[in-house]
Write a protein that holds these residues in place. Structure first.
Motif, short mmCIF file in Angstrom:
data_model
loop_
_atom_site.label_atom_id
_atom_site.label_comp_id
_atom_site.label_asym_id
_atom_site.label_seq_id
_atom_site.Cartn_x
_atom_site.Cartn_y
_atom_site.Cartn_z
N GLU A 101 0.83 -1.21 0.00
CA GLU A 101 0.00 0.00 0.00
C GLU A 101 0.86 1.25 0.00
O GLU A 101 1.86 1.33 0.71
CB GLU A 101 -0.89 0.04 1.24
N ASN A 102 0.43 2.24 -0.78
CA ASN A 102 1.13 3.52 -0.75
C ASN A 102 0.48 4.42 0.30
O ASN A 102 -0.44 3.99 1.01
CB ASN A 102 1.17 4.16 -2.14
N GLU A 103 0.90 5.67 0.36
CA GLU A 103 0.38 6.57 1.39
C GLU A 103 -1.11 6.85 1.22
O GLU A 103 -1.78 7.26 2.17
CB GLU A 103 1.17 7.88 1.40
N ASN A 104 -1.66 6.59 0.03
CA ASN A 104 -3.09 6.77 -0.22
C ASN A 104 -3.88 5.48 -0.02
O ASN A 104 -5.03 5.38 -0.43
CB ASN A 104 -3.33 7.30 -1.64
N LYS A 105 -3.24 4.46 0.55
CA LYS A 105 -3.85 3.14 0.82
C LYS A 105 -4.23 2.40 -0.47
O LYS A 105 -5.17 1.62 -0.49
CB LYS A 105 -5.08 3.27 1.73
N VAL A 106 -3.49 2.66 -1.55
CA VAL A 106 -3.72 2.01 -2.84
C VAL A 106 -2.58 1.03 -3.10
O VAL A 106 -1.41 1.35 -2.89
CB VAL A 106 -3.78 3.06 -3.98
N PRO A 158 9.89 12.52 -6.78
CA PRO A 158 8.45 12.34 -6.90
C PRO A 158 8.00 10.87 -6.95
O PRO A 158 6.89 10.56 -6.58
CB PRO A 158 8.10 13.06 -8.21
N GLN A 159 8.86 9.98 -7.38
CA GLN A 159 8.50 8.56 -7.51
C GLN A 159 9.16 7.70 -6.42
O GLN A 159 9.18 6.48 -6.55
CB GLN A 159 8.92 8.05 -8.88
N GLN A 160 9.69 8.30 -5.39
CA GLN A 160 10.44 7.54 -4.38
C GLN A 160 9.61 6.44 -3.74
O GLN A 160 10.06 5.30 -3.65
CB GLN A 160 10.99 8.48 -3.30
N GLU A 161 8.40 6.74 -3.30
CA GLU A 161 7.57 5.73 -2.64
C GLU A 161 7.27 4.58 -3.60
O GLU A 161 7.33 3.41 -3.22
CB GLU A 161 6.27 6.35 -2.14
N LEU A 162 6.97 4.88 -4.84
CA LEU A 162 6.69 3.85 -5.84
C LEU A 162 7.92 2.97 -6.06
O LEU A 162 7.81 1.75 -6.09
CB LEU A 162 6.25 4.49 -7.17
N ARG A 163 9.09 3.57 -6.17
CA ARG A 163 10.32 2.80 -6.38
C ARG A 163 10.62 1.90 -5.19
O ARG A 163 11.02 0.75 -5.36
CB ARG A 163 11.49 3.74 -6.64
N ASN A 165 8.44 0.64 -3.11
CA ASN A 165 7.46 -0.44 -3.13
C ASN A 165 7.77 -1.47 -4.22
O ASN A 165 7.59 -2.67 -4.01
CB ASN A 165 6.05 0.11 -3.29
N ILE A 166 8.25 -1.00 -5.37
CA ILE A 166 8.66 -1.93 -6.43
C ILE A 166 9.84 -2.76 -5.96
O ILE A 166 9.88 -3.98 -6.16
CB ILE A 166 8.99 -1.17 -7.74
#
Length: 189
Positions: A101-106, A158-163, A165-166
């Motif tokens: 889950e990201n910070e938006n719970k997605v 800007p993409q740190q959380e996504l990276r 999680n990947i």
């Protein structure tokens, strides 16, 4: 003065050589994948699995059965090649990773493509993953692992959380895959 210069050059060369060997040793004996090391500017994840069976042919047969079970059922997703002479299996595959889950719970999804090589060498099975790329569902462009899951790619942005999680999902999947191969080799199934 020239002798001192020669000794210094030899010392620097020896230090470089030894540090490279220790990196390779760390790369091969990594119990769990927790970081993405670069080798020749490419992410390469390796693990050595000790073999219980002294017969390399029997061990290779176990690895072949393991690979068939995981990759041979869907030729649209995986391509598998067996090299009986060199006791090597080469797989090109893809999988849809469900990210944390990201910070938006997605929980986003990403398609990961990778090359897996497994081979028997000197009483060990080497598990090697490279050529990793990712495709996000909202883009058509593939992104290399070198630009996504390495320490330098995880710096703020800007993409740190996504990276991050990947990276977590990649390591989780590859650790589970390596563990399943090790279990098959240890149990002889």
């Amino acid at each position: 003065m020239t002798r001192l210069k020669s000794i210094t050059i030899c010392f620097v060369f020896l230090f470089t050589l030894l540090s490279g060997n220790s990196f390779a040793q760390d790369l091969l004996q990594n119990n769990k994948f927790t970081y993405a090391p670069l080798f020749d500017n490419q992410v390469v994840l390796m693990k050595e699995i000790s073999l219980n069976n002294a017969d390399p042919n029997k061990s290779f047969q176990i690895v072949k059965e393991w690979a068939k079970e995981r990759y041979a059922s869907d030729p649209l997703i995986s391509n598998i090649r067996y090299d009986n002479t060199n006791k090597e299996i080469i797989v090109k595959s893809r999988i849809e990773l469900l990210l944390p889950e990201n910070e938006n719970k997605v929980r986003e999804k990403v398609i990961m493509t990778y090359h897996l090589n497994t081979f028997i060498l000197n009483g060990k099975c080497v598990f090697e993953v490279k050529g990793i790329t990712y495709k996000l569902h909202n883009t058509k462009k593939n992104v290399k692992a070198e630009d996504t899951i390495t320490q330098s790619a995880l710096v703020s942005g800007p993409q740190q959380e996504l990276r991050i999680n990947i990276q977590r999902s990649t390591f989780y999947f590859l650790n589970e895959l390596a563990d399943s191969l090790e279990t098959a080799l240890k149990s002889g199934i």
